[in-house]
Enzyme design. Sequence first.
Site, PDB file in Angstrom:
ATOM      1  N   GLY A  15       0.823  -1.172   0.103  1.00 10.41           N
ATOM      2  CA  GLY A  15      -0.036   0.047   0.019  1.00 10.41           C
ATOM      3  C   GLY A  15       0.892   1.245  -0.076  1.00 10.41           C
ATOM      4  CG  MET A  17       1.836   3.794   5.385  1.00  9.81           C
ATOM      5  SD  MET A  17       2.906   5.187   6.296  1.00  9.81           S
ATOM      6  CE  MET A  17       3.391   4.344   7.431  1.00  9.81           C
ATOM      7  CG  ASP A  36       0.165  -5.955  -2.340  1.00  7.59           C
ATOM      8  OD1 ASP A  36       0.194  -5.428  -1.152  1.00  7.59           O
ATOM      9  OD2 ASP A  36      -0.851  -6.412  -2.704  1.00  7.59           O
ATOM     10  CE  LYS A 194       2.415   4.856  14.284  1.00  7.70           C
ATOM     11  NZ  LYS A 194       0.982   4.509  14.199  1.00  7.70           N
ATOM     12  CD  GLU A 201      -2.303  10.794  14.183  1.00  7.95           C
ATOM     13  OE1 GLU A 201      -2.611  11.372  13.162  1.00  7.95           O
ATOM     14  OE2 GLU A 201      -2.066   9.695  14.599  1.00  7.95           O
ATOM     15  CE1 TYR A 202      -7.054   7.864  16.460  1.00  8.11           C
ATOM     16  CE2 TYR A 202      -8.901   7.217  17.744  1.00  8.11           C
ATOM     17  CZ  TYR A 202      -8.039   6.693  17.057  1.00  8.11           C
ATOM     18  OH  TYR A 202      -8.402   5.728  16.254  1.00  8.11           O
TER      19      TYR A 202
END
Length: 343
Positions: A15, A17, A36, A194, A201-202
Site C-alpha cells: 500500500g 506506506m 502483494d 505507537k 493524535e486523536y
Amino acid sequence: MTTDTPMQLGMIGLGRMGANLVRRLMRDGHHCVVFDLDTKAVKELEKEGATAASSLQDFVGKLEQPRNVWLMLPAGVVQKTLDELAGLLDTGDTVIDGGNSYYRDDMTRAQELAPRGIHYVDCGTSGGVWGLERGYCLMIGGDDEAVARLDPVFRTIAPGKGLAEPTPGRTRTDGTAPEGYLHCGPNGAGHFVKMVHNGVEYGMMAAIAEGLSIIKHADAGLTNRTVDAETAPLREPEAYPYTIDVGEVAEVWRRGSVVGSWLVDLIADALARSPGLDEFTGRVSDSGEGRWTVLAAVDESVPAPVITAALIQRFESRRLGEFTDQVLSAMRGEFGGHAEKAG
C-alpha cells in the site's frame, strides 16, 4: 544518501506506506524483494528496481538467510499471513510487523515463534504522506540481537537528525532517538508506544477541529437564531460579529505558532483545496489504537479524559449515538415535530 551497510529486506504489503518504505530503502542502496496480492503494485516497484515475487513461497525463496521480512498490512490480516509465512522461514530469520497491530498480539506472536528460533520485531511506523521524503518515526520492540542487526534498515527509514533542532536541555549523547527511531523495549513495546502516539493524535486532531469550528461560527451574532422555549438564546450577539476565513487561520497557525504541526499542515492544505470542506463526509474512523490507549489508561488507572473524549467524538461522527439521541428526545416528549416539556 547511500548506506555503507546495504541489506536485503522483503516487504509484504505494498500500500502507500509499504511501497514508499521500499522506495526509501532502495534509494539508500538496500535491496528489496516485494510481494502483494495486488500484482500491479508489485510490477510498479519491480520497474523501480525491486525484485518481484509471485507468491509467499517465491518471496521467501528470493531472500538470503538470515531473512528479514517486513509486514506492512492491516492489523486484521497480519495473523493469517504470519501463519502461512512462518512455515516457510528458518531459524535466525526475522519478521518485522510495521503496521498497527495490538501490542498484546505482538507478545503472543513472539512467544509462538521463539521455539523455532524466528525473531519477531514490532515497529510502530509514523510518517504519513510525507514519509518517503522526510522519513518515518519508528518505535521498535523486540530482542536486542534482532533489533541491532536491523539497525541499517531502521536508520535509512528514519528521518535522521536534520529535520528537528537539537533539544536544548538534552545532555545524553548516546541513543538513536535524535535520529528518529527508538528501541523502546522487548516485544510489544514498540507498538505500545505507537498505540499511545495515535491516541495522543486523536486528542490533538479533536482540539484543532473544535478550535477551528469555534472560529468558523464566530459570526453567530450576525445570523437569525431560533427564539423559542426550547432553544437557549444568544444573550450577547454583538460579541460574535466576526466572519473569519478559517483557511487563512490554519495557514497562519503553520508559521511560528506553538500549535503548528503536520496536523495543521494537513487541514490548511484541505481548506486550500476545498474551503467549505464539501468533499469530506465528517465521518471519522478509528482503527483501534485510540481504543487500546483508553483501555491501557483504565488498566493503569491513568486519567486520560482528552483522549477518551476524542475517541467518543469519533463514534459520534459515525452516528453511533443516534439511538442515544432518540432516547433523549423521547424522554423530552419530542416526537412528530411536537414538543412537550418534561419536568
